[in-house]
Design an enzyme around this catalytic site. Structure first.
Site: not given
Length: 398
Positions: A235, A175, A203
């Site tokens: 996300k 990240s 991610h």
């Protein structure tokens, strides 16, 4: 009693004091921050789905049909048809047999790791893993062995030396650095040493792999090779929540053992339906991912020419390492004075001496947006760029 006021003062003096900014309106590149219009380059909304009109429409309709609150945990009376629909859709999307919803990625990692390993077991964790993985390892009570970032030779030696139940856990995309784990090699090592492999793809999900199916799909790894796949919905998916996908025995076991699943109120059903819609959008967003890739390529080319140090990342996470906390805060402030929001990231989120600006790109950014950032970076460049300190220390990624 400890002097908490003194600790806060010491954090301020060390350039480590964290502050919140108040956002008005929806999440998107053009934000209103404390009343000031800013163009954001620090969000994890990689595909621009956090304010997508189709998701908002589905959410509004579902609120009228299914109400607002989750009311209780899944195991009491909170498991709604909408949750089951989302779990089924996530399992199909990730190519796994089943999926289980969690309220957040942090709670998923705490619950899953502490359920799958305990006293007498050994967990192997990359040093740059997310803070929630670090905390899940601590909570488990298992012996924890951390290997240097990406050093699979060291991991192989550790696995060779260890008897008993072994769990290897790694981010798919790291990240704070934006680089990707060597998933094929990790899976091979785990098979060779009879270790259970868990990948946190928070991610990579939505961004990497065919139709955005994530890092594990990009590596072509099966459920047998990566039995524990964790992902988040807050996300690239633009909603909220998290999930673990894998064989039916895994989700059945976690339903019995993962305390952060058992003792948490289920997410609102309407949100689950909005996430279902978001998954469909992700699947159809190849043009948006192509645009994002073009933004990343242009950013890396131009910023490298300016003399900034970039990390070897092909993902939307593009950190600029500037070194000291003060330099990172100064560069962030300079950008904000030019109408740009890029938050400074400092220890313990990153190692000492590696404070940085964690620039993130989104498919919602235009090339004009990117040019504004590039122009500002040219203007701010003097005295802000230093060589990175390549010393790993205890880190706490977020």
């Amino acid at each position: 009693m400890r002097d908490f006021q003194l600790e806060l003062q010491q954090r301020r003096e060390a350039g480590l004091h964290r502050q919140r900014r108040e956002i008005s309106g929806p999440q998107r590149p053009a934000l209103t921050v404390n009343g000031q219009p800013l163009l954001s380059f620090c969000s994890n909304d990689y595909l621009g789905l956090a304010n997508h009109p189709d998701n908002r429409k589905v959410l509004a309709e579902a609120l009228n049909e299914d109400g607002l609150g989750g009311a209780s945990s899944h195991l009491i009376c909170g498991h709604h048809r909408a949750h089951q629909q989302l779990e089924n859709q996530l399992a199909a999307f990730t190519g796994r047999s089943s999926a289980l919803l969690f309220s957040t990625g942090y709670m998923a990692n705490l619950g899953v790791i502490s359920a799958l390993a305990g006293r007498g077991d050994t967990i192997f964790s990359d040093r740059l893993n997310h803070a929630s993985i670090v905390d899940g390892c601590k909570l488990s009570g298992a012996r924890v062995r951390r290997y240097h970032h990406g050093d699979l030779d060291a991991l192989a030696r550790m696995l060779e030396q260890t008897e008993g139940h072994k769990l290897v856990v790694s981010d798919g995309v790291f990240s704070m650095d934006g680089d990707e784990a060597a998933l094929v090699s990790l899976a091979h090592l785990c098979t060779k040493h009879d270790a259970l492999l868990m990948i946190d793809d928070a991610h990579g999900f939505g961004v990497l792999g065919p139709q955005g199916r994530g890092s594990v799909a990009a590596a072509g790894l099966s459920e047998e090779q990566v039995p524990v796949l964790m992902g988040t919905l807050g996300k690239a998916a633009g909603t909220s929540g998290a999930f673990v996908a894998g064989p039916a025995w895994l989700t059945g076991y976690l339903m019995q053992k993962a305390r952060t699943y058992i003792y948490t109120t289920a997410m609102p059903p309407a949100l689950a339906l909005a996430s279902c819609n978001s998954l469909s959008l992700i699947e159809s967003f190849d043009p948006q991912r192509a645009h994002l890739a073009a933004l990343i390529d242009r950013f890396r080319d131009q910023v490298t020419r300016m003399g900034y140090h970039l990390m070897p990342s092909a993902t939307p996470i593009q950190p600029i390492v500037v070194g000291s906390n003060e330099a990172a805060l100064a560069l962030s402030g300079e950008l904000q004075s030019r109408g740009l929001l890029v938050t400074a990231i400092r220890p313990p989120t990153v190692p000492e001496g590696q404070a940085r600006l964690r620039i993130t790109l989104s498919a919602a950014h235009s090339f004009d947006d990117l040019d504004r950032l590039l122009q500002a970076l040219v203007q701010c460049r003097p005295d802000c760029v230093v060589s990175p300190v390549l010393i790993e220390s205890c880190v706490e990624n977020v």
